[in-house]
Design a protein around this motif. Structure first.
Motif, mmCIF file in Angstrom:
data_model
loop_
_atom_site.group_PDB
_atom_site.id
_atom_site.type_symbol
_atom_site.label_atom_id
_atom_site.label_comp_id
_atom_site.label_asym_id
_atom_site.label_seq_id
_atom_site.Cartn_x
_atom_site.Cartn_y
_atom_site.Cartn_z
ATOM 1 N N GLY A 1 6.005 1.956 23.203
ATOM 2 C CA GLY A 1 4.638 2.224 22.967
ATOM 3 C C GLY A 1 3.513 1.269 22.981
ATOM 4 N N PHE A 2 4.167 -0.053 22.646
ATOM 5 C CA PHE A 2 3.132 -1.117 22.402
ATOM 6 C C PHE A 2 2.594 -1.492 23.695
ATOM 7 C CE2 PHE A 2 4.793 -2.035 18.236
ATOM 8 C CZ PHE A 2 3.648 -1.956 17.570
ATOM 9 N N SER A 3 3.630 -1.469 24.748
ATOM 10 C CA SER A 3 3.326 -1.694 26.120
ATOM 11 C C SER A 3 2.089 -0.776 26.635
ATOM 12 C CB SER A 3 4.484 -1.795 26.900
ATOM 13 O OG SER A 3 5.190 -0.566 27.006
ATOM 14 N N LEU A 4 2.511 0.757 26.546
ATOM 15 C CA LEU A 4 1.526 1.446 26.786
ATOM 16 C C LEU A 4 0.202 1.386 26.012
ATOM 17 C CD1 LEU A 4 1.303 3.865 28.605
ATOM 18 C CD2 LEU A 4 2.276 5.372 26.869
ATOM 19 N N ALA A 5 0.145 1.042 24.829
ATOM 20 C CA ALA A 5 -1.007 1.121 24.154
ATOM 21 C C ALA A 5 -1.756 -0.218 24.628
ATOM 22 C CB ALA A 5 -0.657 0.766 22.650
ATOM 23 N N SER A 6 -1.223 -1.326 24.942
ATOM 24 C CA SER A 6 -1.699 -2.416 25.582
ATOM 25 C C SER A 6 -2.729 -2.154 26.985
ATOM 26 C CB SER A 6 -0.888 -3.576 25.628
ATOM 27 O OG SER A 6 0.210 -3.629 26.638
ATOM 28 N N LEU A 7 -1.728 -1.323 27.713
ATOM 29 C CA LEU A 7 -2.543 -0.897 28.699
ATOM 30 C C LEU A 7 -3.613 -0.156 28.677
ATOM 31 C CD1 LEU A 7 -1.855 -0.562 32.081
ATOM 32 C CD2 LEU A 7 -0.979 1.578 31.463
ATOM 33 N N TYR A 8 -3.504 0.785 27.925
ATOM 34 C CA TYR A 8 -4.641 1.488 27.554
ATOM 35 C C TYR A 8 -5.777 1.011 26.683
ATOM 36 C CZ TYR A 8 -2.544 5.296 30.251
ATOM 37 O OH TYR A 8 -1.738 5.857 31.344
ATOM 38 N N LEU A 9 -5.610 -0.071 25.976
ATOM 39 C CA LEU A 9 -6.529 -0.955 25.516
ATOM 40 C C LEU A 9 -7.294 -1.770 26.437
ATOM 41 C CD1 LEU A 9 -4.683 -1.691 22.055
ATOM 42 C CD2 LEU A 9 -6.882 -0.415 22.401
ATOM 43 N N ALA A 10 -6.524 -2.283 27.371
ATOM 44 C CA ALA A 10 -7.068 -3.055 28.224
ATOM 45 C C ALA A 10 -7.978 -2.685 29.301
ATOM 46 C CB ALA A 10 -5.959 -3.895 29.009
ATOM 47 N N ILE A 11 -7.600 -1.281 29.775
ATOM 48 C CA ILE A 11 -8.608 -0.696 30.816
ATOM 49 C C ILE A 11 -9.905 -0.886 30.424
ATOM 50 C CG2 ILE A 11 -8.766 1.134 32.132
ATOM 51 C CD1 ILE A 11 -5.768 1.326 32.583
ATOM 52 N N PRO A 12 -10.347 -0.221 29.422
ATOM 53 C CA PRO A 12 -11.587 0.035 28.898
ATOM 54 C C PRO A 12 -12.325 -1.068 28.778
ATOM 55 C CG PRO A 12 -10.295 1.372 27.546
ATOM 56 C CD PRO A 12 -9.170 0.534 28.521
ATOM 57 N N ARG A 13 -11.620 -2.151 28.319
ATOM 58 C CA ARG A 13 -12.307 -3.486 28.054
ATOM 59 C C ARG A 13 -12.657 -4.114 29.391
ATOM 60 N NH1 ARG A 13 -9.471 -6.332 22.794
ATOM 61 N NH2 ARG A 13 -9.415 -4.426 21.607
ATOM 62 N N VAL A 14 -11.691 -4.017 30.302
ATOM 63 C CA VAL A 14 -12.214 -4.783 31.771
ATOM 64 C C VAL A 14 -13.264 -3.966 32.389
ATOM 65 C CG1 VAL A 14 -10.409 -3.459 33.210
ATOM 66 C CG2 VAL A 14 -11.320 -5.724 33.836
ATOM 67 N N GLY A 38 11.694 -0.627 33.017
ATOM 68 C CA GLY A 38 11.473 0.360 34.032
ATOM 69 C C GLY A 38 10.420 1.441 33.755
ATOM 70 N N PHE A 39 10.098 1.682 32.296
ATOM 71 C CA PHE A 39 9.172 2.530 31.974
ATOM 72 C C PHE A 39 7.610 2.052 32.345
ATOM 73 C CE2 PHE A 39 5.804 4.146 29.117
ATOM 74 C CZ PHE A 39 5.721 5.219 29.374
ATOM 75 N N MET A 40 7.489 0.696 32.032
ATOM 76 C CA MET A 40 6.092 0.166 32.272
ATOM 77 C C MET A 40 6.377 -0.656 33.684
ATOM 78 S SD MET A 40 2.945 0.234 31.582
ATOM 79 C CE MET A 40 3.024 0.890 29.807
ATOM 80 N N GLN A 41 5.796 -0.127 34.701
ATOM 81 C CA GLN A 41 6.166 -0.722 36.231
ATOM 82 C C GLN A 41 5.658 -2.053 36.018
ATOM 83 O OE1 GLN A 41 7.909 0.871 38.609
ATOM 84 N NE2 GLN A 41 8.564 1.983 36.847
ATOM 85 N N PRO A 42 6.116 -3.242 36.609
ATOM 86 C CA PRO A 42 5.674 -4.334 36.625
ATOM 87 C C PRO A 42 4.408 -4.507 37.735
ATOM 88 C CG PRO A 42 7.803 -4.516 37.183
ATOM 89 C CD PRO A 42 7.608 -3.081 37.100
ATOM 90 N N ARG A 43 4.142 -3.443 38.384
ATOM 91 C CA ARG A 43 3.092 -3.301 39.184
ATOM 92 C C ARG A 43 1.780 -3.102 38.470
ATOM 93 N NH1 ARG A 43 3.206 -0.479 43.767
ATOM 94 N NH2 ARG A 43 1.187 0.280 43.885
ATOM 95 N N TYR A 44 1.915 -2.514 37.336
ATOM 96 C CA TYR A 44 0.934 -2.294 36.226
ATOM 97 C C TYR A 44 0.304 -3.634 35.874
ATOM 98 C CZ TYR A 44 1.994 2.830 36.329
ATOM 99 O OH TYR A 44 1.948 4.093 36.646
ATOM 100 N N ARG A 45 1.151 -4.500 35.648
ATOM 101 C CA ARG A 45 0.673 -5.821 34.951
ATOM 102 C C ARG A 45 -0.235 -6.475 36.245
ATOM 103 N NH1 ARG A 45 5.728 -8.598 32.368
ATOM 104 N NH2 ARG A 45 4.248 -10.316 32.053
ATOM 105 N N TRP A 46 0.470 -6.353 37.454
ATOM 106 C CA TRP A 46 -0.338 -6.895 38.455
ATOM 107 C C TRP A 46 -1.445 -6.290 38.835
ATOM 108 C CZ3 TRP A 46 0.871 -11.473 38.979
ATOM 109 C CH2 TRP A 46 2.229 -12.079 38.666
ATOM 110 N N ILE A 47 -1.652 -4.879 38.631
ATOM 111 C CA ILE A 47 -3.049 -4.213 38.708
ATOM 112 C C ILE A 47 -3.852 -4.701 37.894
ATOM 113 C CG2 ILE A 47 -3.914 -1.950 38.317
ATOM 114 C CD1 ILE A 47 -1.541 -0.648 39.829
ATOM 115 N N LEU A 48 -3.391 -4.839 36.562
ATOM 116 C CA LEU A 48 -4.616 -5.007 35.610
ATOM 117 C C LEU A 48 -4.827 -6.624 35.873
ATOM 118 C CD1 LEU A 48 -3.588 -3.529 31.927
ATOM 119 C CD2 LEU A 48 -5.407 -2.928 33.830
#
Length: 177
Positions: A1-14, A38-48
């Protein structure tokens, strides 16, 4: 949940012009991303990382992130539009505005081909950010198709930029903020 939350907190900021803050949010939860198995794909980190670094003008870090993103074919592509935006912004930050425009058009065409209007609008709006109003007509069409006010604001920005309407542009900057 925290990894997904960090993703959705980061996108609007950038997207809101705070790439350093976005990256800090994501990196603060990097250990949780690693435990997602495997839930939070490493590619998502690279995308961000690509989007954040390119938006901040850090060409070296953006290139590194793009290389890693391209090495990871992944199985989930729901955030690939942000990789497109990062790639466009990398070209612009690297002093290649013509390449940035060509990448924005290509990405917009690809998203249009699969019927994802919002993703298409985001890519076409990169042209407006580059000072190119050639996407105005398509953004107006997309504003009618997409719900919400953001795509309509993109279209209004393109129109005001074409007309060189400083008063409208000032008002739009407040709306976009």
């Amino acid at each position: 949940g925290f990894s997904l939350a960090s993703l959705y907190l980061a996108i609007p900021r950038v997207l809101g012009g705070r790439p350093t803050s976005a990256l800090a949010v994501m990196e603060a939860h990097a250990d949780r991303w690693d435990r997602c198995r495997g839930f939070m794909q490493p590619r998502y980190r690279w995308i961000l990382r690509l989007l954040c670094a390119a938006t901040a003008g850090d060409v070296a870090q953006a290139r590194l992130a793009l290389t890693e993103y391209e090495r990871d074919p992944g199985c989930l592509h729901s955030l690939d539009v942000f990789a497109d935006l990062g790639t466009v912004r990398l070209a612009a930050a690297d002093g290649r505005p013509a390449d940035a425009a060509a990448l924005a058009v290509s990405a917009g065409d690809r998203w249009r081909g699969i019927g994802l209007g919002y993703s298409e609008a985001m890519c076409r709006y990169e042209l407006v950010r580059l000072g190119d109003v050639s996407a105005e007509a398509r953004l107006i069409e997309l504003a009618e198709e997409c719900e919400g006010v953001l795509v309509a604001t993109f279209a209004e920005h393109a129109s005001a930029l074409r007309r060189d309407d400083g008063a409208v542009l000032a008002g739009l900057s407040e709306r976009l903020e």
